[in-house]
Design a protein around this motif. Structure first.
Motif, short mmCIF file in Angstrom:
data_model
loop_
_atom_site.label_atom_id
_atom_site.label_comp_id
_atom_site.label_asym_id
_atom_site.label_seq_id
_atom_site.Cartn_x
_atom_site.Cartn_y
_atom_site.Cartn_z
N GLN A 53 4.73 15.46 -9.74
CA GLN A 53 4.86 16.34 -8.57
C GLN A 53 4.78 17.81 -8.96
O GLN A 53 5.00 18.68 -8.12
CB GLN A 53 6.20 16.06 -7.88
N LEU A 116 14.49 10.89 -1.44
CA LEU A 116 14.70 12.06 -2.29
C LEU A 116 13.74 12.12 -3.47
O LEU A 116 13.41 13.20 -3.95
CB LEU A 116 16.15 12.04 -2.80
N PHE A 118 10.46 9.54 -5.42
CA PHE A 118 9.70 8.29 -5.31
C PHE A 118 8.57 8.39 -6.34
O PHE A 118 7.81 9.36 -6.33
CB PHE A 118 9.15 8.20 -3.87
N TYR A 119 8.48 7.41 -7.19
CA TYR A 119 7.45 7.49 -8.23
C TYR A 119 7.00 6.11 -8.66
O TYR A 119 7.82 5.21 -8.92
CB TYR A 119 7.97 8.26 -9.44
N ILE A 120 5.70 5.96 -8.75
CA ILE A 120 5.10 4.75 -9.33
C ILE A 120 4.26 5.22 -10.52
O ILE A 120 3.55 6.24 -10.44
CB ILE A 120 4.19 4.02 -8.29
N LEU A 124 -0.48 2.61 -12.21
CA LEU A 124 -0.18 1.51 -11.27
C LEU A 124 -0.20 1.96 -9.82
O LEU A 124 0.04 1.16 -8.91
CB LEU A 124 1.18 0.89 -11.61
N GLN A 125 -0.47 3.25 -9.61
CA GLN A 125 -0.49 3.74 -8.23
C GLN A 125 -1.66 3.14 -7.46
O GLN A 125 -2.68 2.78 -8.04
CB GLN A 125 -0.59 5.28 -8.23
N HIS A 127 -1.73 0.32 -5.98
CA HIS A 127 -1.84 -1.12 -6.17
C HIS A 127 -0.84 -1.86 -5.28
O HIS A 127 -0.60 -3.05 -5.45
CB HIS A 127 -1.56 -1.50 -7.63
N TYR A 129 2.44 -1.28 -5.18
CA TYR A 129 3.82 -1.33 -5.70
C TYR A 129 4.75 -0.41 -4.91
O TYR A 129 5.92 -0.74 -4.69
CB TYR A 129 3.84 -0.95 -7.18
N LEU A 131 4.55 0.33 -1.82
CA LEU A 131 4.88 -0.35 -0.57
C LEU A 131 5.93 -1.44 -0.80
O LEU A 131 6.88 -1.57 -0.02
CB LEU A 131 3.61 -0.96 0.03
N ASP A 151 12.46 14.45 1.81
CA ASP A 151 12.71 15.72 1.15
C ASP A 151 11.42 16.26 0.52
O ASP A 151 11.00 15.82 -0.54
CB ASP A 151 13.79 15.54 0.09
N ARG A 152 10.83 17.17 1.19
CA ARG A 152 9.57 17.79 0.77
C ARG A 152 8.58 16.78 0.22
O ARG A 152 8.24 16.76 -0.97
CB ARG A 152 9.82 18.89 -0.24
N LYS A 156 0.74 12.73 -1.46
CA LYS A 156 0.59 11.29 -1.66
C LYS A 156 1.59 10.51 -0.81
O LYS A 156 1.27 9.47 -0.25
CB LYS A 156 0.78 10.91 -3.14
N LEU A 157 2.80 11.02 -0.75
CA LEU A 157 3.81 10.32 0.05
C LEU A 157 3.48 10.40 1.53
O LEU A 157 3.63 9.42 2.27
CB LEU A 157 5.21 10.89 -0.23
N SER A 159 0.56 10.62 2.80
CA SER A 159 -0.56 9.70 3.01
C SER A 159 -0.05 8.25 3.04
O SER A 159 -0.46 7.44 3.86
CB SER A 159 -1.59 9.90 1.90
N PHE A 160 0.87 7.97 2.15
CA PHE A 160 1.50 6.65 2.05
C PHE A 160 2.20 6.30 3.37
O PHE A 160 2.05 5.20 3.91
CB PHE A 160 2.49 6.69 0.88
#
Ligand SMILES: CC(=O)SCCNC(=O)CCNC(=O)[C@H](O)C(C)(C)COP(=O)(O)OP(=O)(O)OC[C@H]1O[C@@H](n2cnc3c(N)ncnc32)[C@H](O)[C@@H]1OP(=O)(O)O
Length: 295
Positions: A53, A116, A118-120, A124-125, A127, A129, A131, A151-152, A156-157, A159-160
């Motif tokens: 990030q 707060l 979130f990371y994959i 592996l992003q 794919h 995971y 979700l 939180d900000r 990618k989030l 879009s997710f």
């Protein structure tokens, strides 16, 4: 994400739930060596997330998890690394007291569950995971994604959230949190209540003018005869929650953008967190995030 120790020994389930006790289960809790490895995993994940990030410091670490009332879901792949398992990613959530604007621009106070961090793992992003992890949390917490605050969120989030949960219409806020229209829909009065009217000069101050850490309660109370008569409910709410838990995240940019027009609102490092005054107390974030550009 691989580690030089057995991930399956620390995390027995595909998704583990961690809180301030920093133990995936009773077994880990009784083994200091496993707890040390668990802390290494959390720290490493926090660093990787911050890097992804482009944050200058990690939002997540083992020590922060121990000191803050946040909860972390960790997803592993038990089959990889020759059966020792690998960590796929994590999702950190927690309740925060927020002062928000509804779609009519009316200030409301709420304490929703917030995403707060979130990371994959990079490779592996995309794919599915993320979700899997997010759905697990939603089920575990019995919450709808539209009822949560973010939180900000990174592009990618956003879009997710749009892809998986059709969350597109955010309601602009003066802090770094993003909420969507569903957030205000039919919300119970106890969860969401209008804050007292703003003073005419209720200005927004930049975060740099705020005190870091605890804001002393006594500083907020004006002397007689200016001290307002507060209802028990209001004074209760202003005192029960420490300033650290209130609504602003230092390192994330404010979201005035519409997701539909600009998916992603910036997650840059500019310190534009705001402080709202006027009949309300000062606020700061519970997240100790870096503030590049501000001393
Ligand atoms: C409040 C916060 O925590 S903000 C921080 C969010 N975290 C980050 O930005 C760190 C880097 N990103 C990630 O770790 C991941 O991409 C996550 C956590 C956001 C999503 O996890 P994933 O496993 O990739 O998600 P999953 O595979 O379930 O869903 C894929 C969807 O997520 C979104 N997405 C994932 N990666 C990207 C990307 N590189 N660019 C744009 N959108 C992306 C897209 O909508 C994608 O759907 P698409 O491939 O059809 O475009």
């Amino acid at each position: 994400m691989e580690f030089p120790f057995d991930i399956n020994q620390i995390f027995t389930e595909r998704v583990s739930f961690l809180d301030q006790n920093l133990a995936a289960d009773r077994w880990t809790a009784r083994r200091p060596d496993l707890q040390a490895n668990l802390a290494t995993v959390i720290d490493e994940l926090g660093r990787a997330s911050a890097k992804a990030q482009q944050l200058t410091a990690a939002v997540t670490s083992a020590s922060k998890l121990q000191s803050q009332r946040h909860q972390l879901y960790l997803l592993k792949d038990g089959e990889s690394s020759g059966g020792r398992g690998a960590v796929v990613g994590f999702l950190k959530v927690g309740h925060k007291k927020l002062f928000l604007l509804d779609r009519h621009g009316v200030h409301v106070e709420a304490e929703p569950l917030c995403v707060l961090d979130f990371y994959i793992a990079e490779n592996l992003q995309r794919h599915g995971y993320g979700l899997e992890l997010f759905d697990f949390m939603l089920q575990h917490k019995n919450v709808e994604p539209g009822r949560m605050a973010y939180d900000r969120p990174s592009p990618k989030l956003l879009s997710f959230l749009e892809k998986h949960y059709s969350l597109t219409q955010n309601v602009p806020q003066v802090n770094n949190f993003v909420v969507f229209e569903d957030f205000f829909f039919n919300r119970a009065a106890v969860q969401l209540r209008k804050t007292p009217p703003k003073k005419p000069d209720g200005e927004i101050k930049p975060y740099s003018l705020m005190e870091r850490g605890a804001v002393r309660q006594e500083q907020r109370t004006p002397p007689w005869p200016f001290a307002p008569h507060q209802s028990p409910q209001r004074s209760g709410s202003s005192q029960c929650s420490p300033p650290l838990s209130v609504g602003l995240s230092p390192t994330r940019a404010p979201h005035r953008v519409s997701v539909s027009s600009s998916p992603g609102g910036t997650r840059n490092q500019s310190r534009q967190s705001a402080l709202i005054e006027g009949g309300r107390e000062r606020r700061s974030s519970s997240l100790s995030r870096p503030q590049p550009g501000f001393p």
